[in-house]
Design an enzyme around this catalytic site. Structure first.
Site, PDB file in Angstrom:
ATOM      1  N   THR A 373     -17.220 -12.399   2.355  1.00 35.45           N
ATOM      2  CA  THR A 373     -16.339 -11.392   2.933  1.00 35.45           C
ATOM      3  C   THR A 373     -14.939 -11.834   2.566  1.00 35.45           C
ATOM      4  OG1 THR A 373     -17.949 -11.151   4.674  1.00 35.45           O
ATOM      5  CG2 THR A 373     -15.729 -10.451   5.227  1.00 35.45           C
ATOM      6  N   THR A 391     -15.786  -6.316   3.713  1.00 41.98           N
ATOM      7  CA  THR A 391     -16.892  -7.085   3.151  1.00 41.98           C
ATOM      8  C   THR A 391     -17.893  -6.228   2.385  1.00 41.98           C
ATOM      9  OG1 THR A 391     -18.666  -8.651   3.754  1.00 41.98           O
ATOM     10  CG2 THR A 391     -18.298  -6.835   5.270  1.00 41.98           C
ATOM     11  N   ASN A 393     -20.870  -7.753   2.500  1.00 44.80           N
ATOM     12  CA  ASN A 393     -21.872  -8.585   3.170  1.00 44.80           C
ATOM     13  C   ASN A 393     -22.198  -9.789   2.290  1.00 44.80           C
ATOM     14  OD1 ASN A 393     -23.421  -9.570   5.185  1.00 44.80           O
ATOM     15  ND2 ASN A 393     -25.187  -8.288   4.797  1.00 44.80           N
ATOM     16  N   GLU A 412     -24.972  -4.057   3.588  1.00 43.28           N
ATOM     17  CA  GLU A 412     -24.677  -4.205   5.019  1.00 43.28           C
ATOM     18  C   GLU A 412     -25.868  -3.859   5.907  1.00 43.28           C
ATOM     19  OE1 GLU A 412     -21.771  -6.260   6.177  1.00 43.28           O
ATOM     20  OE2 GLU A 412     -21.105  -4.922   4.579  1.00 43.28           O
ATOM     21  N   ASP A 415     -27.287  -6.534   8.108  1.00 46.92           N
ATOM     22  CA  ASP A 415     -26.667  -6.995   9.359  1.00 46.92           C
ATOM     23  C   ASP A 415     -27.358  -6.405  10.588  1.00 46.92           C
ATOM     24  OD1 ASP A 415     -24.877  -8.825   8.450  1.00 46.92           O
ATOM     25  OD2 ASP A 415     -23.111  -7.564   8.606  1.00 46.92           O
ATOM     26  N   SER A 445     -19.608  -9.767  12.619  1.00 46.67           N
ATOM     27  CA  SER A 445     -18.910 -10.926  13.206  1.00 46.67           C
ATOM     28  C   SER A 445     -17.436 -10.954  12.799  1.00 46.67           C
ATOM     29  CB  SER A 445     -19.552 -12.228  12.739  1.00 46.67           C
ATOM     30  OG  SER A 445     -20.874 -12.326  13.210  1.00 46.67           O
ATOM     31  N   GLY A 465     -17.302 -15.431   6.541  1.00 47.52           N
ATOM     32  CA  GLY A 465     -18.280 -16.491   6.823  1.00 47.52           C
ATOM     33  C   GLY A 465     -19.310 -16.172   7.880  1.00 47.52           C
ATOM     34  N   GLY A 466     -19.665 -14.893   8.050  1.00 50.99           N
ATOM     35  CA  GLY A 466     -20.708 -14.562   9.033  1.00 50.99           C
ATOM     36  C   GLY A 466     -20.314 -15.057  10.411  1.00 50.99           C
TER      37      GLY A 466
HETATM   38  O1  DON Z   1     -20.000  -8.180   9.163  1.00 52.53           O
HETATM   39  C1  DON Z   1     -20.453  -9.308   9.168  1.00 52.53           C
HETATM   40  O2  DON Z   1     -20.411 -10.066  10.107  1.00 52.53           O
HETATM   41  C2  DON Z   1     -21.071  -9.837   7.890  1.00 52.53           C
HETATM   42  N1  DON Z   1     -21.459  -8.738   7.041  1.00 52.53           N
HETATM   43  C3  DON Z   1     -20.049 -10.696   7.244  1.00 52.53           C
HETATM   44  C4  DON Z   1     -20.662 -11.388   6.094  1.00 52.53           C
HETATM   45  C5  DON Z   1     -19.844 -12.515   5.740  1.00 52.53           C
HETATM   46  O3  DON Z   1     -18.835 -12.852   6.303  1.00 52.53           O
HETATM   47  C6  DON Z   1     -20.371 -13.261   4.665  1.00 52.53           C
HETATM   48  N2  DON Z   1     -19.380 -14.129   4.255  1.00 52.53           N
HETATM   49  N3  DON Z   1     -18.319 -14.280   4.130  1.00 52.53           N
END
Ligand code: DON
Length: 564
Positions: A373, A391, A393, A412, A415, A445, A465-466
């Site tokens: 992201t 993002t 994803n 996405e 998620d 997140s 970073g999730g």
């Molecule tokens: O929206 C979210 O939480 C995830 N799709 C974010 C994914 C993510 O941050 C992956 N890395 N950076």
């Protein structure tokens, strides 16, 4: 006694003469405006817009489109995200441009006949793609709060796509990890490989197809994306490849404006992302719990400060997984989870001398996400601030580009809880509140955050970073507000992360001294050493001098913070 005096004297000599030169990394500074993003060319474009008299929203729109070109793993027009704004007039706004599930989506769409998850179905290819939101999100921000034309703000991105840009070592590192994926699709290989070989540092990456798509958007606006040629090409590719996207999905896609989640922390106001992100609620819950512990006195990454912070992470992630989902579909107990009294109840359960086993909180679940992201922060000379996280994803999303559109589409859909109670690609197990439904937005997140004091912006921050987005963002906030680090040191400092399950602390290299780890292990903690994570792009503003300080994360060498 004399020995002691000599020691103290030497210590002071050390701290006066040595420490200033070895400790502080210096942030960028300016009184006129600041942009911090993960790609230096995008930051320069944002600063240029500010220099030309654009406001922070104008710059944020230009940076959003620029990152779609120069940070193709993560910057995007094929994904979605969130924008948190604080306007100079005191208004706080949140723009929700999260992707939505196709109208033909079903809660069981990633399960086989036996009810098991089909590996890869929600991560790679067209079934993984949700209707993108970025183009309408940026347009909504611009129409409501910007001052420049879309054509002017998109021109630098179009030029970078058309004429190309020189790849640095930081850019190459991101591309190199995905060479095998690029080889799988000829239209992807034609752009992201050079004669079927990896690009090298110093090569020029040109993206003619992306330039054409961006020109269409620049000329015809959102209709080019949601009703015109671009939607048609995506729908055609999706239908030919077992996807669900239809023209109705694009026509029905909507962005909404929501009140941000807010809470107070030591007199500061935290303004962050509400559901369908879990970011703001989880951040506020953690900060509310931590507020009563004297972090500075306990010491940075000391046994006791780490214990209390980890306990706050554990309890808040448990609530995140259990209660949060798209507010258009489920009721989120935001007020309860972010109340000071709820935090006090949790503090009462935290023991000073031992880790709480996660199993004492409830059902077992595991979360692990990577970083794909991108976050950026912008401030201007008028007091406006913009915090954006958007993002695809996974890195390069679903790894597909529709025909000659030139941009990656998100994955996405992963998620969502494809099978409530089972893991998604990152091991994230979530409940029925986050099950797939037509038109629903998956729980996120992402935590684009702004902090004010007496109505004035003092910090803009966020991260990829999730689930680690939420903890990394919080740790940088604590580093600035409690430990009084400058923003660059705060961003560079090592991180740790706990997310309820797995019941262990992820740690970056050198996060703790061996003695601290020994003491924490004695209290019941387990550690998982990992490579560094996240990419916090942050700005702080000194409330007295109004100087704006910007920091690019040392973990993302392609990035830059720049003022003008
Ligand atoms: O929206 C979210 O939480 C995830 N799709 C974010 C994914 C993510 O941050 C992956 N890395 N950076």
């Amino acid at each position: 006694m004399i020995k002691h005096r000599i020691f103290v004297g030497l210590f002071f000599l050390y701290s006066f003469w040595v420490a200033p030169f070895v400790v502080a990394a210096q942030p960028a500074s300016s009184k006129l405006g600041m942009v911090a993003s993960e790609q230096h060319l995008a930051s320069d474009i944002g600063a240029n817009i500010l220099r030309q008299g654009g406001n922070a929203v104008d710059a944020a729109v230009a940076v959003g489109y620029a990152l779609a070109v120069v940070n193709p793993c993560c910057g995007n027009i094929g994904g979605g995200g969130f924008m948190t704004l604080h306007l100079a007039n005191g208004e706080n706004i949140f723009i929700n441009f999260r992707e939505r599930a196709p109208l033909a989506a079903k809660s069981t769409m990633f399960l086989d006949a036996a009810g098991n998850l089909v590996p890869g179905a929600s991560t790679v290819g067209y079934l993984a793609v949700a209707t993108p939101g970025t183009v309408l999100g940026l347009e909504t921000a611009l129409k409501k709060y910007g001052t420049f034309s879309r054509e002017k703000l998109m021109a630098p991105a179009i030029q970078l796509a058309e004429k190309g840009y020189i790849l640095t070592a930081g850019d190459i590192k991101l591309l190199d990890a995905h060479i095998d994926d690029f080889k799988k699709q000829s239209n992807v290989a034609a752009i992201f490989l050079k004669n079927n070989k990896p690009y090298q540092v110093g090569d020029r990456l040109m993206q003619a197809n992306l330039a054409t798509s961006l020109k269409l958007i620049s000329r015809d606006g959102v209709d080019a994306f949601y009703k015109g040629q671009i939607a048609e090409k995506i729908v055609k590719a999706s239908q030919q490849n077992h996807g669900l996207l239809s023209m109705e999905d694009f026509a029905a896609y909507s962005v909404n404006m929501l009140p941000p989640v807010t809470c107070s922390y030591h007199g500061y106001t935290i303004i962050s992302a509400p559901p369908p992100s879990s970011g703001g609620v989880t951040l506020c819950e953690m900060l509310n719990i931590i507020e009563k512990y004297p972090l500075k006195k306990l010491g940075f990454h000391s046994v006791m400060s780490t214990h209390y912070i980890v306990e706050a992470m554990r309890y808040s992630f448990y609530d995140r997984n259990k209660y949060l989902g798209d507010p258009d579909f489920v009721k989120n107990p935001v007020a309860e989870l972010t109340s000071k009294s709820y935090a006090a109840e949790i503090r009462d359960k935290i023991k000073p001398d031992r880790a709480t086993p996660s199993s004492e909180l409830g059902m077992k679940a595991e979360l692990h996400e990577g970083m794909h992201t991108t976050h950026y922060s912008v401030t201007d000379k008028w007091g406006n601030a913009v915090s954006v996280t958007y993002t695809l994803n996974s890195f390069f999303g679903a790894q597909v580009i529709a025909g000659d559109t030139g941009f990656f589409l998100n994955n996405e859909m992963d998620d969502f809880a494809s099978k409530p109670g089972d893991k998604n690609q990152f091991g994230l197990v979530q409940g029925a509140v986050n099950a797939i439904a037509p038109g629903k937005r998956p729980l996120s997140s992402m935590t684009p955050t702004i902090i004010t004091q007496n109505g004035h912006v003092v910090m803009v921050v966020g991260c990829p970073g999730g689930p680690r987005i939420i903890t990394a963002t919080m740790e940088v906030i604590l580093n600035v507000l409690d430990y009084r680090m400058n923003v660059q040191d705060a961003v560079n400092a090592s991180r740790f992360h706990h997310q309820w399950y797995p019941d262990s602390i992820d740690i970056e290299p050198n996060a703790f001294s061996p003695q601290t780890m020994k003491a924490l292990k004695h209290m019941g903690y387990r550690f998982v050493p990992l490579p560094e994570w996240g990419a916090v792009e942050a700005i702080t503003i000194n409330p007295l001098t109004h100087v704006q300080y910007g920091a690019n994360d040392k973990r993302r060498p392609a990035g830059k913070a720049t003022g003008y």
